[in-house]
Design an enzyme around this catalytic site. Structure first.
Site, PDB file in Angstrom:
ATOM      1  N   ILE A  47       0.845  -1.177   0.211  1.00 34.37           N
ATOM      2  CA  ILE A  47       0.190   0.025   0.089  1.00 34.37           C
ATOM      3  C   ILE A  47       0.952   1.246  -0.075  1.00 34.37           C
ATOM      4  O   ILE A  47       0.193   2.211  -0.410  1.00 34.37           O
ATOM      5  CB  ILE A  47      -0.821   0.159   1.406  1.00 34.37           C
ATOM      6  N   LYS A  48       2.128   1.123   0.498  1.00 38.10           N
ATOM      7  CA  LYS A  48       2.836   2.378   0.580  1.00 38.10           C
ATOM      8  C   LYS A  48       3.426   2.851  -0.967  1.00 38.10           C
ATOM      9  O   LYS A  48       3.794   4.085  -0.721  1.00 38.10           O
ATOM     10  CB  LYS A  48       4.229   1.925   1.275  1.00 38.10           C
ATOM     11  N   ASP A  49       3.087   2.232  -1.977  1.00 36.58           N
ATOM     12  CA  ASP A  49       3.299   2.739  -3.179  1.00 36.58           C
ATOM     13  C   ASP A  49       2.620   4.085  -3.373  1.00 36.58           C
ATOM     14  O   ASP A  49       2.953   5.011  -3.927  1.00 36.58           O
ATOM     15  CB  ASP A  49       3.160   1.950  -4.400  1.00 36.58           C
TER      16      ASP A  49
END
Length: 324
Positions: A47-49
């Protein structure tokens, strides 16, 4: 004759976001539905993308990050992987400082994406269990490198564009994919970027949506509890302090998950849903099942959570200490 229309992405950056929403009907057949955002399908496998792209884009737009200038971040690994792919495409050299307690798979991935990774000795944690003190040590090293190099410091824990990324993308996607039928949203809290961004958006379009922050048992500062278990399996979340980006105005309640519950649902996601995921995904699903079982949301509620990252980012543990 074939169609003259093409659907070709110009770079890996266009692969970020617009992830599918999947029903976990084998884990929770009803009543209600347990729906999960497949964030492990982002190109950096987490999700950090989303926040990596959002924070870098905003820095470029504001002029605080010049073309080709170096970038530095302190990360538990997923933010570093996301930044590494964004910086690779945009041409920025990246350095990431990370605690040695975080999984080595993440360091391997960051280096493969061209990042320079500086591993920092743990202060009090153990491999796989990273505490706030360990993160602070990595941050101290990172800030020293920023001073030396003049690199742009992303600063995910204090960067408002972290949560804005989710308010602008993840939240609207969830609303659209459910046709506006969201009774509750829940997520683990690390920087608080995902929870704050999504909860802000959902509360804006429907103030009745219930939003729950998920915390590891024994490390529940948002709930207001004393920290009794700073060491837990939920890497990248539950650091034992209320994050600066966290605000209480969009949270209705907290949910607590033990290591045992996180592992149980991590395994169930694999064996029942065919999804090999990380510990916070297991924790989110465990919390969602608890919430659905409680009956507090009324009849046939739809509960949405996020599947944060791939299980390939962690060493496989066949037997945990609590199973000995």
């Amino acid at each position: 004759m074939g169609s003259s229309q093409t659907d070709i992405k110009s770079s890996a950056l266009e692969l970020i976001g617009n992830t599918p929403l999947v029903a976990l009907d084998r884990i929770w057949p009803g009543p209600g539905r347990l729906l999960a955002k497949c964030e492990f399908l982002n190109p950096g496998a987490s999700i950090k993308d989303r926040s990596s792209l959002g924070m870098i884009k905003k820095a470029v737009e504001s002029g605080s990050l010049k073309p080709g200038a170096p970038v530095l971040e302190v990360s538990s690994g997923n933010q570093g992987c996301g930044l590494a792919l964004v910086c690779a495409v945009l041409g920025h050299p990246l350095t990431v400082t990370m605690s040695k307690g975080n999984s080595p798979q993440r360091a391997t991935m960051m280096r493969a994406l061209g990042a320079n990774v500086e591993l920092v000795d743990q202060v009090e944690g153990t491999p796989g269990n990273v505490t706030l003190a360990d993160v602070s040590a990595a941050e101290t090293k990172g800030l020293a490198l920023v001073k030396e190099s003049g690199a742009f410091y992303v600063d995910q824990f204090n960067n408002d564009n972290n949560s804005c990324s989710h308010e602008e993308t993840t939240g609207p996607e969830i609303w659209k994919q459910t046709g506006g039928k969201v009774d509750a949203f829940l997520a683990t809290v690390g920087t608080a970027g995902t929870f704050m961004g999504v909860s802000r958006y959902l509360k804006k379009v429907n103030p009745e949506v219930q939003c729950f922050a998920v915390e590891p048992e024994g490390a529940q500062p948002i709930r207001g509890c004393e920290i009794t278990k700073p060491l837990h399996l939920l890497q990248g979340s539950g650091y034992g302090a209320v994050p600066r980006l966290f605000k209480f105005d969009t949270m209705d309640e907290t949910l607590t998950v033990s290591d045992q519950e996180a592992v149980e649902y991590k395994r169930l996601l694999g064996k029942k849903e065919g999804l090999y995921l990380g510990y916070t995904s297991g924790a989110n699903v465990a919390a969602a099942v608890k919430l659905l079982k409680s009956g507090v949301l009324g009849k046939d509620p739809w509960v949405v959570t996020v599947l944060n990252d791939s299980g390939l980012k962690y060493p496989e543990i066949l037997k945990y200490p609590f199973e000995q």
